[in-house]
Design a protein around this motif. Structure first.
Motif, short mmCIF file in Angstrom:
data_model
loop_
_atom_site.label_atom_id
_atom_site.label_comp_id
_atom_site.label_asym_id
_atom_site.label_seq_id
_atom_site.Cartn_x
_atom_site.Cartn_y
_atom_site.Cartn_z
N GLN A 69 0.82 -1.21 0.00
CA GLN A 69 0.00 0.00 0.00
C GLN A 69 0.85 1.26 0.00
N ARG B 98 -13.27 -6.72 -4.40
CA ARG B 98 -12.75 -5.49 -3.83
C ARG B 98 -11.39 -5.65 -3.16
N THR B 99 -11.23 -6.74 -2.40
CA THR B 99 -9.96 -6.93 -1.69
C THR B 99 -8.82 -6.97 -2.69
N LEU C 204 -7.91 -3.56 -4.30
CA LEU C 204 -7.11 -2.77 -3.36
C LEU C 204 -5.68 -3.29 -3.29
N GLY D 153 -3.88 -0.86 -6.15
CA GLY D 153 -4.07 0.21 -5.19
C GLY D 153 -3.62 1.57 -5.70
N LEU E 162 -10.22 -8.67 3.98
CA LEU E 162 -10.50 -7.28 3.65
C LEU E 162 -10.10 -6.33 4.77
N LYS E 163 -10.33 -6.78 6.01
CA LYS E 163 -10.03 -5.90 7.14
C LYS E 163 -8.53 -5.59 7.18
N THR F 180 -7.70 -3.21 4.29
CA THR F 180 -8.15 -1.82 4.43
C THR F 180 -7.40 -1.11 5.55
N ARG G 129 -4.17 -0.17 4.14
CA ARG G 129 -4.37 0.97 3.24
C ARG G 129 -4.49 2.27 4.04
N ASP G 130 -5.37 2.28 5.05
CA ASP G 130 -5.58 3.49 5.84
C ASP G 130 -4.30 3.90 6.54
#
Ligand code: ADP
Ligand code: MG
Length: 736
Positions: A250, A460-461, A464, A468, A696-697, A700, A703-704
Motif C-alpha cells: 500500500q 474489492r480486496t 485494493l 491500489g 479485507l479488514k 483496508t 491501506r488506511d
C-alpha cells in the motif's frame, strides 16, 4: 576551505565507526550483524548461505520455514504405525557401527526401547552419530517409521537428548527450503542460537496498530514462525508478516499514485459536442454504468495530471465503447492513442470493432502487431508504419506488446489503453511504465493518460491489493437488451443427448455454438490440444455429421486462428470447438450456445468469462457445464456418474444461480483463494501475502495506515524502519 575540513573530519570518522561497529557486532548481535561474524558459521557454509542470498542475521530471520512436521505428540513404541511420522522417547540399549556387508556404506544402528517395546534407528554414513550417543541415555527421536524384515525401523531420524529443550524433535518442527546443501537442522540450530543472542527486535509497525489488529510484536512473530508453540501461534505470526507486506504494497501504491500526481499530462478538455457527436454514431444508448465510467474517465483526462484508472467491467458490459469514447476525445485533440491487447487475436478484434465504431468519425484505426501492420486500411511494412507513428500521422493505434518495442516512438502519445493488463509479462509491464513516463530524453515531460481494462470482475480486496495505485471505474450492468443466459450443469448421458438436440435446433434457427475444451496453459498442454482435436473429430463424424464444425486451439499459428475466428463470425461454421483461446473478448453475437467440457478444471471466474462468449446478441442464450466424467470420450452409466459429480456441482452451481461477474468472483475467491484467482506467478506477490488477500479488514487497515503515515511523513524520514523495510520489499517484488 571550511567545507573541506568538515569533509575530512567525516572521513576520519569512517574507520573509527567501522571498528566500533565490529566490536559491537561481537559483543551484541543485531539484525544487521553479518553471518560471517558468527563463530559457529564457517566456510564453506558461508558460501552456501551467500548463494541463497542470506548474509545477515535479518536474512536468516526472514528465511521462513515453508512447512512444519508435527512431532508434538509423543508416541509409545507399541502404537507406531508404519509410514507415519512420529516422536518417541526411549533409552538406548544397543549401538552398532560399521561398514555394511557390501562395504560401501558406513552404517550406525541403534536400538531404542521404551516400556512398550523396541525399535531400530539407522543412519548411513554419519560417523559422528555413534560418537554422540551412548548406551543407557534417554533420547527423543522424530521421523518416519517403516517396517523391514527385522521389524520396525526409523531411518535417519532427528534426535536429541530428552533432557534438552525440544528443538529438532517433540514439537512442531520447521522445515526450511533446503537448497545449496543446507539442512533444516542447520537453520533450526542457528536460529535458536540467534534468538538467545539477539536483544533488539526493532519493530517497524507502531504498537497501537498491532494492538488494533491483535497482531504479535516482531520479536514474538519471528519466534513463532520459526519455533511455533502450536499451529495457532504460527498462523498469527504469518498474518503479522502478511500485514507487513500489505503495508509495503500500500505504501508503494500510494507513492506511485503521488508520483503520478506530480507528473504532467496533456489536458484533454471535454467538449459536450464532441462526446455527443460520437454517441450519436452508435446504434445503441449507453447504460448508466457506461455513462458514469465515461464521465469519470473524461473528467480525469481534462486534468494536467495523468489519469491512472482501471475500468473493471463484467463480460459484455461494453468496455470497448467506453475506451473508444476516450480515444475519440484524445484523437479530436489531435493526439495519439495506443490501445494494447495481450494477444494478436484480441488486438485484431479490437481493431475491427474500433474500425467499425470510428467509421463515421473521420478517424482511421491502425493495427500494429507482430504479424499485422495496417495503416489506412492497407497492409504496410514495419519501417513505413514506424515512420508514420513517429510523425504523428495515425492517431488511434491498436496493437500487442509489439507496440512496446524500443524502436516504437510516438509523436504525441496522450492516452494508453491496456486491455487485460495482468496478462502481459513482467518486463512488458515495466516497459509500459517506462512508456507511460514517455521519456525520450529522461525529462519526464508529458506522461500519457493511462486506462487499464479488465474483463475479470475483480473482488474489492484484490483491487485494493493489486491495483491500489489506480482509480477505479466499474461496469456492473449489462445493456438492457440482454436476456440472462440460461446456465445448467449436465450430469448424465441423457443430459448430453438433450444438449446436442438443443444445439441442432438452435443451429436450424440460424444460430451458432461453441464447444470449449480445457486448455490450462496455452502453449504447453499438447494433451489438451489432442483432446480438442479428438472431440472435433468425434462431433464431426458421429454427433453432428450434417453440420460444419471448426476447430481452434493454442497450438495453431496466429494467422490460422485469425482465419478460423473470422470464418466462424462469417457463419462458415455452425460450431466452433475451441480450447481456452476464446476465453477473453471474442465477440460473435450470433452464437447462442456454449458447452464447456471438463468444466471443473476451470475457476468460476474463468467459466463466467467463457459464458460471456454467448448472450451478446438479442437471442436467448444457453451455457452448459459438463464435469469430467461425462465428457463424450469417457461415457459412463448415468447413475454412477451422477453421484461422482456431486462435489464439483456445489462449486459450479454458483454459475447456475448468478449472472453477476462480481458475485461470482467473490465466490471464486472464497472457494479457491487468490492464488487460483490470478495465478501466483502472474501476480508477483509473495506467498504469504497471497494467503491473506481475502482478508479485507487487514487490507483496508493497511491501506488506511499507509495513507496516515505518508500524509504525515511522505518520505518516511520519521519511519526509518519502514523505509528500509519498503526498500527490501521492492528488491524482492516487482511492482506494477
Ligand atoms: P466487454 O465489456 O466484454 O469488452 P464489449 O465492449 O465487447 O464488452 O461489448 C459487448 C457487445 O455489446 C458489443 O457487441 C457492443 O457493441 C455491445 N454494446 C456495448 N454497449 C452497449 C449498450 N449500451 N447497449 C447495447 N449494446 C451495447
Ligand atoms: Mg472486451
Amino acid at each position: 576551505m571550511q567545507f573541506q575540513s568538515i569533509l575530512r573530519v567525516h572521513f576520519l570518522w569512517i574507520p573509527l565507526l567501522a571498528t566500533t561497529y565490529k566490536l559491537l557486532a561481537f559483543s551484541s548481535m543485531t539484525f544487521d550483524t553479518p553471518l560471517s561474524t558468527i563463530a559457529t558459521i564457517k566456510q564453506p557454509t558461508l558460501a552456501k548461505l551467500e548463494r541463497m542470498d542470506l548474509s545477515t542475521v535479518r536474512d536468516l530471520l526472514y528465511h521462513f520455514p515453508f512447512r512444519y512436521e508435527d512431532y508434538s505428540a509423543i508416541h509409545t513404541i507399541d502404537s507406531l504405525v508404519p509410514e507415519e511420522k512420529c516422536t518417541i522417547v526411549g533409552t538406548i540399549t544397543k549401538i552398532e557401527a560399521g561398514r555394511t556387508w557390501k562395504k560401501k556404506l558406513f552404517l550406525t544402528e541403534v536400538t531404542l526401547a521404551d516400556d512398550t517395546g523396541q525399535i531400530r534407528l539407522i543412519w548411513f554414513n554419519q560417523r559422528f552419530i555413534a560418537q554422540s550417543l551412548e548406551i543407557g541415555i534417554t533420547i527423543r527421536v522424530s521421523g518416519k517409521v517403516t517396517r523391514d524384515q527385522k521389524g520396525l525401523v526409523m531411518q535417519s531420524p532427528a534426535f536429541e537428548r530428552s533432557s534438552r529443550d525440544a528443538t529438532h524433535t517433540g514439537r512442531l518442527v520447521p522445515i526450511y527450503p533446503e537448497t545449496a546443501g543446507l539442512t533444516s537442522k542447520f537453520f533450526r540450530w542457528q536460529l535458536s542460537g540467534i534468538f538467545t543472542k539477539l536483544t533488539e527486535f526493532p519493530d517497524p509497525i507502531p504498537e497501537d496498530i498491532l494492538k488494533q489488529l491483535h497482531l504479535p510484536s516482531l520479536k514474538q512473530a519471528l519466534f513463532s514462525i520459526h519455533f511455533p508453540k502450536d499451529i495457532e501461534h504460527e498462523q498469527i505470526a504469518r498474518k503479522r508478516f502478511a500485514f507487513d507486506e500489505m503495508l509495503c504494497v500500500q505504501l508503494k501504491a500510494l507513492q506511485v499514485k503521488a508520483l503520478f500526481e506530480t507528473a504532467r499530462a496533456t489536458p484533454l478538455p471535454f467538449d459536450e459536442r464532441v462526446v455527443k457527436k460520437f454517441i450519436s454514431t452508435l446504434p445503441f444508448t449507453f447504460t448508466d454504468a457506461q455513462r458514469k465510467a465515461s464521465f469519470e474517465i473524461l473528467k480525469d483526462m481534462e486534468r494536467p495530471q495523468p489519469m491512472n484508472r482501471l475500468l473493471n467491467g463484467d463480460v459484455g458490459s461494453g468496455k470497448t465503447v467506453v475506451a473508444a469514447l476516450a480515444a475519440f476525445v484524445a484523437a479530436e485533440h489531435t493526439c495519439q492513442v495506443a490501445i494494447l491487447a495481450p494477444t494478436e487475436v484480441l488486438a485484431r478484434q479490437h481493431f475491427e470493432s474500433l474500425s467499425r465504431l470510428f467509421a463515421d468519425t473521420g478517424h482511421g484505426v491502425t493495427l500494429f502487431t507482430g504479424s499485422y501492420r495496417i495503416l489506412d486500411g492497407k497492409t504496410t511494412t514495419r519501417p513505413t508504419l514506424l515512420k508514420a507513428i513517429a510523425a504523428g500521422i495515425p492517431r488511434i493505434i491498436v496493437g500487442t506488446h509489439a507496440l512496446l518495442q524500443e524502436d516504437v516512438a510516438f509523436e504525441k502519445l496522450a492516452l494508453i489503453v491496456v486491455d487485460e493488463q495482468h496478462r502481459f509479462g513482467v518486463s512488458q509491464r515495466a516497459r509500459l511504465q517506462e512508456l507511460s513516463f514517455n521519456s525520450t530524453d529522461g525529462s519526464r515531460e508529458l506522461v500519457p493518460h493511462f486506462l487499464s481494462m479488465t474483463a475479470t470482475p475483480i473482488p474489492r480486496t484484490l483491487t485494493l491489493a493489486f491495483f491500489g495505485n489506480l482509480d477505479l471505474s466499474i461496469l456492473d450492468e449489462l445493456p438492457k437488451n440482454r436476456k440472462p443466459i440460461i446456465t445448467r450443469i449436465g450430469s448424465t448421458a441423457r443430459d448430453r443427448e438433450k444438449i446436442y438436440e438443443l444445439i441442432r435446433s438452435e443451429i436450424a434457427k440460424g444460430r451458432q455454438a461453441f464447444v470449449i475444451f480445457p486448455l490450462v496453459e496455452e502453449s504447453l498442454a499438447l494433451k489438451d490440444v489432442k483432446a480438442a482435436i479428438a472431440e472435433h473429430q468425434h462431433l464431426t463424424e458421429t454427433v453432428f455429421p450434417n453440420l460444419n464444425i471448426g476447430l481452434i486451439h493454442g497450438r495453431m499459428k496466429a494467422k490460422e486462428k485469425e482465419v478460423m475466428m473470422r470464418d466462424f463470425k462469417e457463419k462458415k461454421y455452425d460450431i466452433l470447438v475451441a480450447t481456452a483461446v476464446v476465453e477473453v473478448g471474442i465477440d460473435v453475437p450470433n452464437a447462442t450456445l456454449i458447452l464447456i467440457e471438463e468444466a471443473e478444471r476451470f475457476g468460476l471466474a474463468q467459466l463466467h468469462q467463457f459464458r460471456g462468449r454467448v448472450g451478446r446478441g438479442e437471442h436467448q442464450s444457453y451455457c452448459f457445464l459438463f464435469p469430467h466424467q461425462h465428457s463424450a470420450s469417457t461415457e459412463s452409466s448415468g447413475e454412477q456418474a451422477g453421484k461422482k459429480s456431486g462435489e464439483y456441482n456445489e462449486r459450479l452451481k454458483v454459475l447456475e444461480k448468478s449472472t453477476s461477474g462480481f458475485e461470482i468472483a467473490e465466490a471464486d475467491l472464497a472457494l479457491r483463494g487468490p492464488g487460483a484467482f490470478f495465478g501466483t506467478r502472474q501476480s508477483g506477490m509473495p506467498d504469504i501475502t497471497m494467503e491473506n488477500l481475502t482478508n479485507l479488514k487487514l487490507i483496508t487497515i493497511a491501506r488506511d495506515e499507509a495513507k496516515n503515515i505518508l500524509m504525515a511523513d511522505p518520505l518516511l524520514i520519521k519511519h526509518p524502519l519502514l523505509k528500509t523495510g519498503l526498500q527490501k520489499f521492492e528488491e524482492r517484488i516487482h511492482f506494477e
